[in-house]
Motif scaffolding. Structure first.
Motif, short mmCIF file in Angstrom:
data_model
loop_
_atom_site.label_atom_id
_atom_site.label_comp_id
_atom_site.label_asym_id
_atom_site.label_seq_id
_atom_site.Cartn_x
_atom_site.Cartn_y
_atom_site.Cartn_z
N ASN A 28 1.88 7.56 -9.48
CA ASN A 28 2.62 6.69 -8.54
C ASN A 28 3.34 5.52 -9.62
N LYS A 29 3.99 4.72 -9.00
CA LYS A 29 4.95 3.79 -9.87
C LYS A 29 3.97 3.16 -10.93
N GLN A 30 2.93 2.87 -10.81
CA GLN A 30 2.03 1.93 -11.83
C GLN A 30 1.75 3.12 -13.01
N ASP A 36 -0.52 5.33 -12.23
CA ASP A 36 -2.11 6.12 -12.03
C ASP A 36 -1.81 7.56 -11.46
N ARG A 89 3.99 1.61 -1.15
CA ARG A 89 4.32 1.59 -2.29
C ARG A 89 3.65 2.01 -3.49
N ALA A 90 2.49 1.62 -3.53
CA ALA A 90 1.32 2.06 -4.26
C ALA A 90 1.21 3.50 -4.36
N ASN A 91 1.06 3.99 -3.05
CA ASN A 91 0.70 5.65 -2.65
C ASN A 91 1.88 6.50 -3.08
N ARG A 92 3.18 5.94 -3.14
CA ARG A 92 4.17 6.92 -3.20
C ARG A 92 4.27 7.45 -4.50
N THR A 93 4.42 8.93 -4.67
CA THR A 93 4.07 9.27 -6.17
C THR A 93 5.24 10.22 -6.40
N LYS A 94 5.39 10.59 -7.63
CA LYS A 94 6.04 11.68 -7.97
C LYS A 94 5.28 12.83 -8.61
N ARG A 139 -2.84 10.19 -9.12
CA ARG A 139 -3.46 10.27 -7.87
C ARG A 139 -3.97 11.40 -7.74
N THR A 178 0.85 -1.20 -0.05
CA THR A 178 -0.08 0.10 -0.12
C THR A 178 0.76 1.26 -0.02
#
Ligand SMILES: [Zn+2]
Ligand SMILES: [Zn+2]
Length: 338
Positions: free
Chosen positions: A326-328, A330, A156-161, A332, A154
């Motif tokens: 995020n890494k995927q 998406d 990791r998925a929420n970490r954004t740039k 956010r 969770t």
């Protein structure tokens, strides 16, 4: 379950000393005069016929509770006796009441005695064993690892740039659900069917069971059996339940049911709602809106889907936005840059 008392019957007991069968209410052997053994079991005279007692005094005796044995001479005395009728000893201290409540008969099971645990099959005895500490510890560890894995994912998925992106195009869609007021078939208990509706296809079904008598119910009783009252008089009883039947029917009624959906869509940033021509028996039952913004950031495409019309309206093609991705890949968060 209701216990229905049918009447009282005299039981018999067998003398330990001479083998004579004596009437249950007689407390010393009629042949040899020996007192009745403390642990004597009363038996039924005839297992198949009940010869009900009419003597009120005997019935009262049966209803007054189990006899008690004198702690000094062992003689059986009535439940309400204060002194032994044989030796005049005080019965208020130490007198032991006869066992009572168990069914009388050859294959009868005692109902008020504890069932011996040793007769249980071994699997059943093991089933109640608590989990060992070791198994519990391993189980807790496994749960901890699973929780940790999900938490890590969770995060990791929420970490954004943050990146800068330009709006390329937009799309919107708005949908309305339409309900129609129409005839539908429902089923219910006859007494619960709304007044005015006419019932059909009825069938009588078991609605409830009761432990006590209910008018109109069907009584369902076990075979009569005799219970030892501890007095030498047996109580003939039946276990009964009362089955309540009621008609379960179909009926027709008017109700709002889903009939249609209408949709409008476009590729600009000015969304409109559908404007359906509703008849008198139609209504709007729900609305949904979805907006999509397509971005480009140095050749990389990003998509933002939202139901927020205020955000969507600012997405004029060519405008610059700050996206949190995020890494995927998406999006956010998205904010227009002035
Ligand atoms: Zn005897
Ligand atoms: Zn006594």
């Amino acid at each position: 379950m209701a216990r229905k008392i049918l009447g009282y019957v005299e039981l018999i007991w067998t003398c330990d000393s001479c083998g004579t069968k004596n009437p249950g209410a007689i407390k010393t052997c009629t042949a040899c005069g020996a007192p009745q053994a403390v642990n004597v079991r009363f038996e039924q005279v005839d297992a198949n016929t009940f010869n009900f007692i009419k003597d009120e005094a005997l019935i009262r005796m049966a209803q007054s509770g189990p006899d008690k044995h004198c702690p000094y001479c062992g003689t059986r005395n009535l439940a309400d006796s204060l002194v032994c009728r044989q030796c005049s000893a005080d019965l208020t201290v130490g007198a032991k009441s006869r066992p009572s409540g168990m069914a009388v008969g050859e294959d009868a099971q005692p109902t008020e005695y504890e069932i011996d645990d040793s007769t249980l099959p071994p699997e059943q005895a093991h089933a109640t064993k608590p989990l060992s500490r070791k198994v519990l510890l391993i189980l807790m560890l496994v749960i901890l690892i699973i929780c940790g894995y999900f938490a890590w994912n969770t995060i990791r998925a929420n970490r954004t740039k943050d990146i800068k992106a330009t709006v390329v195009s937009t799309a919107w869609e708005r949908t309305m659900a339409i309900e129609a007021y129409t005839t539908v078939t429902e089923s219910d208990w006859l007494s619960d069917i709304p007044s005015g509706a006419s019932a059909y296809n009825c069938s009588s079904q078991l609605r409830d069971t009761s432990d006590t008598y209910v008018p109109g119910s069907i009584e369902n009783c076990s075979e009569p059996y005799t219970v030892d009252t501890g007095t030498g008089i047996g109580e003939v009883v039946q276990d009964c339940v009362y089955e309540i039947y009621e008609d379960y029917c179909d009926y027709e009624t008017m109700a709002w049911v889903m009939a249609d959906t209408v949709t409008t869509q476009g590729t600009d940033v000015y969304a409109t709602w559908p404007d359906p021509n509703l008849t008198q028996s139609q209504r709007i039952s729900g609305r949904s809106e979805s907006y999509t913004i397509y971005f480009d950031a140095n050749g990389q495409s990003y998509i933002l889907r939202t139901s927020d019309y205020e955000v969507f309206q600012q997405a004029t093609p060519g405008s610059t936005w700050k996206l949190a991705v995020n890494k995927q890949g998406d999006v956010r968060k998205a904010e227009p840059q002035n």
